[in-house]
Enzyme design. Structure first.
Site, mmCIF file in Angstrom:
data_model
loop_
_atom_site.group_PDB
_atom_site.id
_atom_site.type_symbol
_atom_site.label_atom_id
_atom_site.label_comp_id
_atom_site.label_asym_id
_atom_site.label_seq_id
_atom_site.Cartn_x
_atom_site.Cartn_y
_atom_site.Cartn_z
ATOM 1 N N HIS A 193 -0.354 4.361 7.279
ATOM 2 C CA HIS A 193 0.272 4.955 6.093
ATOM 3 C C HIS A 193 0.623 6.417 6.334
ATOM 4 O O HIS A 193 0.028 7.065 7.199
ATOM 5 C CB HIS A 193 -0.679 4.839 4.901
ATOM 6 C CG HIS A 193 -1.212 3.454 4.711
ATOM 7 N ND1 HIS A 193 -2.459 3.073 5.153
ATOM 8 C CD2 HIS A 193 -0.655 2.356 4.160
ATOM 9 C CE1 HIS A 193 -2.656 1.788 4.865
ATOM 10 N NE2 HIS A 193 -1.574 1.333 4.275
ATOM 11 N N ASP B 127 -3.215 7.636 8.611
ATOM 12 C CA ASP B 127 -4.289 6.830 9.202
ATOM 13 C C ASP B 127 -3.776 5.857 10.256
ATOM 14 O O ASP B 127 -4.483 4.930 10.628
ATOM 15 C CB ASP B 127 -5.039 6.074 8.101
ATOM 16 C CG ASP B 127 -4.111 5.175 7.289
ATOM 17 O OD1 ASP B 127 -2.937 5.021 7.668
ATOM 18 O OD2 ASP B 127 -4.554 4.620 6.262
ATOM 19 N N SER C 276 0.804 -1.224 0.000
ATOM 20 C CA SER C 276 0.000 0.000 0.000
ATOM 21 C C SER C 276 0.840 1.279 0.000
ATOM 22 O O SER C 276 0.325 2.339 -0.353
ATOM 23 C CB SER C 276 -0.924 0.022 1.221
ATOM 24 O OG SER C 276 -0.174 -0.195 2.398
#
Ligand SMILES: *[C@@H]1O[C@H](CO)[C@@H](O)[C@H](O)[C@H]1NC(C)=O
Ligand SMILES: *[C@@H]1O[C@H](CO)[C@@H](O)[C@H](O)[C@H]1NC(C)=O
Ligand SMILES: *[C@@H]1O[C@H](CO)[C@@H](O)[C@H](O)[C@H]1NC(C)=O
Length: 380
Positions: A343, A340, A42
């Protein structure tokens, strides 16, 4: 040895000059690279997980993801751009096409492909099941390698493929965070530590694959300081906290163990592949520097709290993850390191990209263009 070593110094000093002049024409406002091929999770995914059934409706498909730059969710796990976005911007090359966005002909893939998928692991499902563990999403480096081979076959003759690979920049990583998160399930780092050589071997396997296909310049980002992640600070109940940074010592030690093993592997790979430039990207230091001196880089003096998510010391709560009903994002994400809890914010990603572009290698960028490139993306 003496005359030789003097000769080497001269060559090293001259190289940037030659590089600067030679690249000057080709390089005017552009770059020596035609595109980027990237592998990872991610931290690098620019739209693949959005297109997978298993992850398509995940947090990054919802507001407030993307609010700072794209003004809509794009599947990127941040409020804005990722490190890879800043790198392509600085280099003046197109954003790589997310592999799962599809494409039919060579033209769709010639100028780069992003194979990174949010949640992806380095290790495959068989490895995890042999340990009684279950990865978060059904994508590993094994899938990303076979996708890469699919693209290679689309790109035409062997000669044409090698030409494209030689002109492209490769980014292999960051990868491994999810492998470690899966193994940390029971609040012990013991199992996670045993994964290190296996993850490094999986990275080695992708690197030999891309080099065999003709890659000449490869960036290999290492592990991030896991012990400074708000998610782990909130959920991992063991271990001492470092007095200076507040991060979990045991988990940062795991990340550094990973990075030592990765670097050992890269040293050997360079010896066996002298025709390719393999550059380690020190994500650990880039992020640890911000955490220890946030104000120096324009961040608020509370670098371990997430901008978006639940309440609590680190603004992280799994049941009220960023994007869930009732959660709110901070007013100014650019003051936060973590978006968050898992990340990074766009602001932190910019800093990481700036650190990456400072890598001192005339093969990556000659020194003069390196400075201009950093200015393009607003590095101080
Ligand atoms: C990835 O590969 C595994 C087998 O290793 C397979 O089960 C899975 O469906 C693949 N994932 C995708 C998204 O293709
Ligand atoms: C966690 O504990 C459960 C039950 O004791 C066990 O089955 C599982 O394998 C453990 N997982 C890890 C990651 O150690
Ligand atoms: C997380 O949020 C849920 C729902 O609001 C709440 O019940 C729970 O106590 C929170 N957990 C922590 C550790 O704050």
């Amino acid at each position: 040895m003496a005359p030789f070593s003097r000769f080497l110094v001269a060559v090293t000093l001259l190289f940037p000059v030659i590089g600067g002049v030679a690249a000057g024409g080709r390089d005017h406002g552009g770059t020596r690279y035609s595109g980027i091929f990237s592998f990872g999770d991610s931290l690098t995914d620019t739209g693949n997980s959005l297109r997978l059934a298993a992850t398509g409706s995940g947090p990054s498909s919802r507001p407030p993801y993307g609010e700072t730059f794209f003004r809509r969710p794009t599947g990127r796990a941040s409020d804005g751009r990722l490190v890879i976005d800043f790198i392509v911007e600085a280099l003046g090359i197109p954003n790589p096409r997310p592999y799962l966005a599809g494409g039919k002909s060579a033209g769709d893939f010639r100028r780069g492909v992003n194979f990174a998928v949010g949640g992806a692991t380095a290790l495959g499902p068989d490895f995890f099941s042999s340990r009684g563990l279950k990865p978060f999403v059904p994508v590993s480096f094994i899938n990303q390698t076979s996708w890469f081979k699919n693209v290679l076959h689309l790109l035409g003759s062997v000669h044409e493929r090698r030409r494209i690979m030689a002109q492209s920049l490769f980014v292999v990583g960051e990868i491994g965070v999810n492998d470690y998160l899966v193994a940390l399930g029971n609040n012990t780092a013991r199992e996670a530590r045993t994964l290190v050589p296996h993850i490094v071997a999986a990275v080695h396997s992708v690197l030999t694959e891309v080099i065999a296909a003709g890659a000449r310049t490869v960036l290999v980002p290492g592990m991030i300081p896991l012990g400074c992640e708000p998610q782990l600070l909130a959920l991992y109940k063991r271990g001492d906290h470092d007095p200076e940074s507040g991060c979990i010592t045991e988990l940062n030690d795991l990340a550094q163990m990973h990075n030592r093993a990765l670097n050992g592997m890269l040293r050997e790979l360079r010896l066996s592949h002298p025709g390719s430039t393999i550059l380690y990207v020190d994500l650990y230091s880039a992020i640890a520097d911000i955490i220890v001196s946030p104000r120096k880089y324009g961040f608020m003096n509370k670098p371990l709290a997430a901008c978006c998510g639940g309440r609590g010391a680190y603004n992280f709560n799994m049941t009220t993850f960023c994007g869930a009903a009732g959660t709110t994002a901070c007013t100014n994400p650019s003051e936060y390191v973590s978006w968050d809890g898992v990340h990074f914010t766009e602001a932190a990603n910019r800093r990481i990209a700036c650190a990456t572009l400072k890598i001192n290698s005339p093969t990556l960028l000659n020194p003069w263009t390196a400075e201009a490139r950093q200015r393009v993306i607003g590095c101080a």
